[in-house]
Design an enzyme around this catalytic site. Structure first.
Site, PDB file in Angstrom:
ATOM      1  N   THR A 268       0.824  -1.267   0.384  1.00 29.75           N
ATOM      2  CA  THR A 268      -0.214   0.273   0.223  1.00 29.75           C
ATOM      3  C   THR A 268       0.514   1.457   0.251  1.00 29.75           C
ATOM      4  OG1 THR A 268      -1.583  -1.377   1.095  1.00 29.75           O
ATOM      5  CG2 THR A 268      -2.102   0.954   1.814  1.00 29.75           C
ATOM      6  N   THR A 319       0.459   0.353   7.073  1.00 34.38           N
ATOM      7  CA  THR A 319       1.322  -0.553   5.735  1.00 34.38           C
ATOM      8  C   THR A 319       1.257  -2.123   6.090  1.00 34.38           C
ATOM      9  OG1 THR A 319       1.852  -0.864   3.787  1.00 34.38           O
ATOM     10  CG2 THR A 319       3.163   0.425   5.764  1.00 34.38           C
TER      11      THR A 319
END
Length: 419
Positions: A268, A319
């Site tokens: 991400t 993340t």
């Protein structure tokens, strides 16, 4: 008679001498305050007789450095705002966001543009194959996208999940934020919304992502996210059917990661932008977990999981293993920790520690930033975690934080008493 005249002349002379002495003394006492007052008007002028300090406490002026020396001295607070920070070593995304932020004085009214276009840059570059089109195919070989934008002033957000056939995921999320009163649109319906807003449809599958999927199929669909099904998902592809088994303990009831999170496998981009007036926006974008079950949505488009922003406090982005992270809302946890008075470092640590208390094989990271631009990161399940920061104090700096050491279960042996 003569004696009287002489006496009068003597008295007159004495009186004149006394008056002259008195006038001289009065003039001297008046001139001294004028000199002292002059010193108080300019602190750089000091009395040499007292080594830089006036003898009168009411003035007590200490000699200071010259204005030029003061301007060169770093005795004031370092300017941290405006700023932009993002997960992983994605400097191109940060550079674009920083350039947009600097289009106005102090980044005012540019934070939303910065995070949207910064994350869009990663989508277009297909950052490490984990952001944007052509990466992380699901079990059917399709790539779908998740993205979110959050406004820390209004607490409004817009997100899309499982977006099909539209490359500009975070721009579509912005339209959800600005053109609807909803928060999250998913799947084909999100695609229909994007088309209605003027976005162009396109295939998200590339030759590279098709090759990833074909290789995965050739290796008996390993790894995958199934458990307690027939046939055995550890050695075979589906289709799968439920397998009747007793409920297992939580340690045996965890989904297996599709790949190991680390410097070669990101998942991400999460970005925070703050202007000089403490206006905050956050953004996220991802193509999700590789080989995921179709329909799976991770933490990125979920407020409080992938990112969270509140102008009164600060922001956080996360993340890592999204299926686990979204169960703990780590970015919300970090922001609330800062609200209670903790530093960004303490807040990031708390968010990660709350997860690894239950999932010791977890891998992920959290970046926490307070409203003043002070930041910190915490991570677990990998050796280190890189991120990128741009501000007046640090222009496009790549930072790396060492991750927390792995926690292992300790078996305690009971010693038997011997005779």
């Amino acid at each position: 008679m003569l004696k009287i005249c002489v006496w009068l002349l003597y008295c007159t002379a004495v009186i004149t001498l006394v008056q002259s002495t008195s006038d001289s003394t009065n003039n001297s006492s008046i001139s001294q305050p004028d000199s002292t007052t002059s010193n108080t008007d300019n602190t750089n002028i000091t009395s040499p007789s007292v080594q830089g300090v006036s003898t009168k406490p009411s003035y007590a002026t200490i000699a200071t450095t010259s204005p030029i020396e003061q301007s060169n001295d770093t005795n004031g607070p370092i300017q941290l705002l405006p700023m932009v920070i993002n997960t992983w070593k994605f400097p191109e995304a940060n550079a674009l966001a920083w350039r947009i932020l600097r289009q106005s004085e102090g980044g005012l009214r540019q934070t939303r543009n910065a995070v949207v276009e910064g994350c869009t840059k990663c989508e277009q570059m297909q950052c490490d194959g984990t952001v944007g089109y052509g990466g992380s195919p699901d079990e059917l070989g399709e790539t779908t996208l998740d993205a979110m934008v959050m406004d820390g002033a209004s607490m409004d957000m817009g997100a899309v999940a499982g977006l099909i056939g539209i490359k500009d995921a975070i721009r579509v999320a912005r339209y959800v934020l600005e053109r609807t009163t909803h928060s999250l649109l998913v799947g084909q319906a999100a695609t229909n919304f994007a088309v209605a807003m003027g976005f162009r449809t396109d295939s998200l599958v590339t030759p590279e992502s098709r090759a990833m999927w074909q290789q995965w199929k050739a290796e008996n669909c390993q790894p995958n996210f199934w458990q307690r099904v027939n046939p055995d998902p550890k050695i075979s592809c589906g289709p799968y059917a439920p397998k009747a088994t007793p409920l297992s303990r939580w340690k045996e009831d965890r989904a297996r990661s599709e790949y190991k999170i680390g410097n070669q496998h990101h998942d991400t981009i999460g970005m925070v932008a703050i202007d000089a007036n403490n206006q905050i926006h956050t953004g996220t974008s991802t193509n999700g977990a590789r080989n995921k079950i179709p329909g799976r949505v991770g933490d990125s488009p979920i407020p409080g999981a992938g990112s969270y922003a509140d102008n009164e406090v600060g922001a956080a982005v996360a993340t890592g293993d999204g299926d686990i992270m979204m169960r703990f809302l780590p970015t919300f946890t970090a922001v609330e920790a800062m609200r209670s008075g903790k530093t960004p470092k303490e807040a990031a640590d708390e968010a990660v520690n709350r997860i690894i208390k239950h999932y010791k094989d977890f891998a992920g990271a959290v970046i926490a930033v307070n409203r003043l631009g002070q930041y910190a990161a915490a991570c677990y399940g990998m050796p280190e975690f890189p991120f990128v920061i741009s501000s007046p104090a640090e222009a496009l700096a790549v930072k790396t934080v060492k991750c927390m050491p792995a926690i292992t279960d300790i078996d305690i042996l009971t010693l038997k008493k011997t005779l």
